[in-house]
Scaffold this motif. Structure first.
Motif, mmCIF file in Angstrom:
data_model
loop_
_atom_site.group_PDB
_atom_site.id
_atom_site.type_symbol
_atom_site.label_atom_id
_atom_site.label_comp_id
_atom_site.label_asym_id
_atom_site.label_seq_id
_atom_site.Cartn_x
_atom_site.Cartn_y
_atom_site.Cartn_z
ATOM 1 N N THR A 55 -3.563 4.088 -1.142
ATOM 2 C CA THR A 55 -4.553 4.320 -0.090
ATOM 3 C C THR A 55 -4.809 5.795 0.131
ATOM 4 O O THR A 55 -5.779 6.172 0.761
ATOM 5 C CB THR A 55 -4.072 3.705 1.227
ATOM 6 N N GLN A 71 -4.939 3.797 -11.144
ATOM 7 C CA GLN A 71 -4.524 2.430 -11.489
ATOM 8 C C GLN A 71 -3.224 2.437 -12.268
ATOM 9 O O GLN A 71 -2.390 1.543 -12.110
ATOM 10 C CB GLN A 71 -5.624 1.740 -12.291
ATOM 11 N N GLU A 94 -0.576 2.795 -9.751
ATOM 12 C CA GLU A 94 -0.424 1.544 -9.007
ATOM 13 C C GLU A 94 0.380 0.534 -9.812
ATOM 14 O O GLU A 94 1.272 -0.138 -9.278
ATOM 15 C CB GLU A 94 -1.806 0.951 -8.677
ATOM 16 N N SER A 144 0.863 -1.179 0.000
ATOM 17 C CA SER A 144 0.000 0.000 0.000
ATOM 18 C C SER A 144 0.896 1.224 0.000
ATOM 19 O O SER A 144 1.927 1.257 0.683
ATOM 20 C CB SER A 144 -0.969 -0.001 1.170
ATOM 21 N N SER A 153 -1.866 -1.007 -3.909
ATOM 22 C CA SER A 153 -3.075 -0.189 -3.827
ATOM 23 C C SER A 153 -2.696 1.146 -3.218
ATOM 24 O O SER A 153 -1.956 1.198 -2.233
ATOM 25 C CB SER A 153 -4.151 -0.887 -3.006
#
Lengths: 553, 389
Positions: B375, B306, B309, B287, B373
């Motif tokens: 956060t 995304q 990420e 994360s 991910s």
């Protein structure tokens, strides 16, 4: 055997009255006595003159005692005797007036008692023991005619201190009255709080010369009769010339005479006495002191204050934990400090250790000597502060704080961390509610300190184990000193480490010998437990939208 | 009663005297060695240096001014050589008025030369002494260890304090003596913190600061290399102890950087046995928080997030591959996967894998997956002065 008889001889000489003077009949006049009690066997003479003579002989050179011949109406001779200052003069004058204008003549002493004297407390005395105890206790004795009976008029008007707030046990919330030196005032204060005939107050007299009145208070049908008997028996064994304070009695009756821990509680507060009586404990009230003794007394009670029961239970519980924490701190902080500094330097975090090392760098003494210097100084300061008048007392504390706290550290005699340690210890010892318990801790602190200085934490543990063993072996009137923790009585834990709310303490303490453990009707307890309190279901308010709870289990 | 009174002191004195706890030492008779540095001399003997704080100059109770004023150090460093480490310490003790006390040694520095020759001697000398603590941080220094001892970082009162704070900070894996000893005793390959000196930059008076350079790579007791930068980051993932670190990735569409901070992550390792070979599946979940975004990616948009990420996941995978390559090149199991295989396939490990683990390890195949991910994108979603498209 020989030792006993020698002591008795000594006591006899010490307590013996003056050499008797022979009367005309060849009997010693006044009668010889060793203890005033023994005069209870000697009846009064059937002659006013002889009685008068006996009193005069006894009270020769007693400038405070008035023995006066009077003639009441119709020229009947009479004698009054009283202690000047113990008698209410106004009442006495009223009584004498009533006597002197007697109208229908005197049939007997009984007659006078029944019809003439406007005094509420009248007791006849037919022996010299009761007579003398009465006179010396503040009664006025009246002899009328040649009768072997005297009247004791209870018209005492002694100077006494007014009821004031107890200084040793002050509270924020709770009654502000404390006992005084007068026995009857004290018993009346207890009776006023405990209006039941089941409160019994047995009376006895202790001290051959002081003849101090003692009252043993207990609740009938509640206190264990064996416990009451034990108290009475232990008290009866005391043969001493004087009882000036209840401390005398305490040292005579405690189970372990050499233990530093108190096995008898003392208090200045009537509410504490009443609470104790209602736990089946026995109170010993001594004339001449505001301190009432309570037995039995166990360790957990050292840590309880009367205010615990008046304040909200949550804070009372938290404060109790605080007290236990500071009890341990008070006992062991200096010991641990010295032990860690001289044996276990690896136990401290490095930065803390370096700070302490920096503070101690220029100190010329070993840590234990430093601790002793400060501890002894602190004890001296405390001792000095107690005796001094309040105005000077504050000067002492300023001197102490300045000289010890500031100058000694600056001069490099003692280190600042040690001052902190001793201060924490001092503060900690003041958190113990019962002063006699705090004294024990105060003394044992030095034992711990020496053990820590000689053997490190290991020594501290050894001393702690010995202390625990001693506590576990200690009894107060047969009750184990560590109860209710050891032996464990789990129901009593709700008033030991915590203070349960009043409605939850349905039973009286089980570790004390009791006849009746029920304290309350458990109905309300159940209701409160069910609903979390009394919800006032009958109170209707137009904005009160709370529905009546129904069928709640 | 009388018997008990007589017996009690006897028993008490027996109880306290028999254990022989009679070694009272005053605080000012001790020299706290808060750090030691061990180096290898050219002639093969050991040079041992200690740092001692000087409590007298630390500004104690007497108040007289701050202790470190006037440039005087509140510590001193002394050193001695000898055929063994304790021998050198003994020589040093001869000129010390206070007893050398090592319970508060919180960092142990090892010179690079010594590390390359082998650190086994240290792990005899240190645990043998009851005063030693296994929670001591072990640091391999770039260059001689005593030089790092002499660094002068500005923040802390003692240089070793700076070393210790860096070693236990959030950014580094905490390698202490216990962990190294554990790895060594399993016949595995430990790692150690690798630190060096660095001058502060662009200051009027440059100070000699201490910086973490990576992790020393050991093959058993011998240092064979250094995991630095990306390799070190990859190693953290492989060792299942990822620490906070920043990753900068480049947005391929506009070639602008995005910096993210890895805040948390877990690694799942699944070893697989294929005959005499072992393969590993390394699944990484990370994360991250976006800290800077110079690219045109819009942090309001899920698809753009995304993208970031995916970029971060690729970067993590690349780092991990670098670390694996480094380990396999030098044939060291710095990530401690031997014990994992041992626990998963105990029989195979004992019969065939353990004797030739180094070869098996060097040829092991890795499948690395990373799933990141994001956060948090910070207080703002995009640059405050950028107009919306």
């Amino acid at each position: 055997m020989s030792r006993t008889s020698r002591t008795e001889g000594l006591l006899h000489r010490m307590l013996q009255g003056r050499k008797p003077v022979s009367s005309e009949a060849g009997e010693p006049l006044p009668p010889d006595y060793r203890f005033l009690d023994s005069l209870k066997e000697v009846p009064l003479y059937e002659s006013l003159e002889l009685n008068h003579q006996a009193l005069c002989e006894w009270f020769e050179e007693c400038s405070d005692i008035v023995v006066r011949e009077i003639a009441i109406e119709q020229g009947i001779p009479a004698v009054i005797a009283f202690v000047d200052g113990l008698v209410n003069t106004d009442s006495l004058n009223d009584a004498l007036e009533a006597l002197m204008v007697l109208e229908k003549g005197v049939e007997s002493v009984e007659d006078i008692m029944k019809t003439t004297l406007p005094v509420s407390q009248l007791t006849p005395a037919d022996n010299f023991g009761d007579l003398l105890l009465g006179i010396l206790g503040g009664d006025t004795a009246l002899f009328v005619g040649d009768e072997s009976k005297a009247i004791l008029m209870g018209i005492r008007g002694p100077e006494k201190r007014s009821v004031a707030e107890p200084e040793t046990e002050s509270v924020v919330r709770g009654p502000r009255e404390g006992f005084v030196e007068n026995l009857r005032t004290n018993t009346s204060m207890i009776r006023r709080k405990l209006k039941t005939p089941r409160l019994k107050m047995r009376s006895m007299t202790l001290g051959a010369e002081t003849n101090t009145s003692i009252v043993i208070g207990y609740m009938e049908d509640l206190a264990d009769p064996a416990m009451v008997e034990e108290v009475v028996n232990r008290l009866k064994k005391i043969k001493v010339d004087s009882i000036l304070e209840s401390g005398y009695i305490e040292e005579f009756i405690q189970d372990s005479a050499f233990s530093p821990f108190p096995q008898v509680q003392y208090t200045e507060r009537p509410d504490v006495v009443v609470a104790a009586l209602l736990q089946g404990r026995v109170a010993i009230i001594t004339d001449g002191t505001p301190f009432v003794l309570l037995v039995p007394f166990v360790f957990s009670q050292i840590m309880q204050a009367s205010e615990d029961y008046y304040e909200r239970f949550q804070i009372a519980t938290l404060v109790r934990w605080l007290r236990y924490l500071f009890l341990i701190l008070s006992l062991t902080t200096p010991a641990f400090y010295v032990a860690i500094l001289t044996f276990h330097q690896d136990l401290l975090p490095t930065t803390l250790l370096l700070s302490v090392a920096a503070a101690r760098e220029s100190i010329p003494f070993p840590a234990v000597v430093e601790a002793l210097i400060l501890e002894v100084t602190f004890e001296a300061l405390r001792e000095a502060g107690i005796r001094l008048p309040k105005a000077v007392g504050s000067a002492v504390s300023i001197l102490g704080a300045l000289v010890i706290g500031q100058s000694a550290v600056q001069a490099g005699i003692v280190s600042a961390p040690m001052v902190i340690v001793v201060s924490i210890t001092g503060i900690a010892s003041f958190t113990i509610p019962k002063f006699n318990g705090a004294i024990a801790v105060r003394m044992l602190r030095f034992v711990f300190l020496f053990a820590g200085a000689l053997f490190g934490v290991y020594g501290i543990l050894i001393v702690a184990l010995i202390m625990l063993g001693h506590l576990a072996g200690l009894r107060s009137f047969g009750v184990p000193y560590l109860s209710p923790l050891g032996p464990l009585s789990s129901a009593d834990l709700r008033d030991t480490l915590v203070r349960a709310p009043w409605w939850a303490m349905t039973k009286r303490p089980e570790f004390l010998p009791l006849q009746d453990a029920e304290r309350m009707d458990p109905e309300l307890t159940r209701e409160i437990a069910r609903h979390g309190g009394q919800k006032g279901k009958t109170v209707r308010h137009e904005r009160n939208t709370v529905e009546e709870e129904e069928g709640s289990s | 009663m009388i018997r008990r009174i007589v017996l009690l002191p006897v028993l008490i004195s027996l109880a306290v005297l028999l254990p022989g706890c009679w070694d009272r030492t005053e605080l000012n008779d001790l020299a706290f060695g808060i750090s030691s540095a061990v180096d290898l001399n050219p002639d093969g003997s050991y040079r041992v240096s200690y740092m001692f704080p000087l409590p007298g100059q630390m500004g104690g109770a007497s108040g007289g001014g701050g202790g470190t004023s006037g440039g005087a150090n509140s510590y001193y460093i002394d050193s001695e050589s000898g055929p063994t480490i304790r021998d050198a310490s003994g020589k040093l003790q001869k000129r010390m008025s206070r007893r050398l006390f090592l319970s508060h040694r919180r960092t142990m520095l090892i010179g690079e030369e010594l590390a390359k020759q082998g650190i086994e001697p240290l792990f005899d000398s240190m645990p043998r002494l009851p005063e030693s603590r296994l929670s001591t941080f072990v640091v391999v220094t770039k260059g001689p260890a005593y030089k790092l001892l002499n660094a002068k970082p500005k923040f802390e009162r003692f240089p070793v304090e700076a070393i210790r704070e860096i070693a236990k900070s959030k950014q580094s894996m905490k390698i202490n003596a216990k962990e190294m000893a554990l790895a060594l005793s399993l016949g595995s390959d430990p790692i150690a913190l690798y630190m060096g000196e660095k001058s502060s930059e662009k200051a009027d008076n440059a100070s000699r600061e201490i910086t973490i350079l990576g992790y020393a790579q050991f093959q058993e007791g011998r240092m064979v290399g250094v995991f630095s930068d990306d390799e070190a980051r990859g190693l953290m993932w492989l060792r299942q102890s990822v620490q906070t670190h920043a990753l900068t990735v480049t947005n391929p569409s506009d070639k602008q950087p995005v910096t993210a901070e890895i805040v948390n992550g877990t690694t799942h390792i699944h070893p697989k046995l294929n005959g005499d070979q072992v393969s590993f599946t390394v699944d990484i979940e990370a994360s991250a928080k976006v800290r800077e975004n110079f690219s045109k990616l819009d942090m309001n948009e899920a698809k753009d997030i995304q993208v970031v990420e995916r970029l971060i996941s690729d970067s993590i995978k690349k780092n991990v591959q670098l670390a694996i390559a480094k380990m396999q090149k030098n044939g060291t199991d710095s990530a401690q996967y031997g014990p994992i295989v041992w626990r998963t396939f105990p029989d195979a490990w004992q019969t065939k894998l353990e004797p030739k683990w180094r070869d098996v390890w060097s040829q092991a195949e890795f499948t690395v997956t990373a799933d990141t991910s994001i956060t948090e994108v910070g207080l703002i979603n995009q640059n405050v002065i950028r107009r919306s498209y």
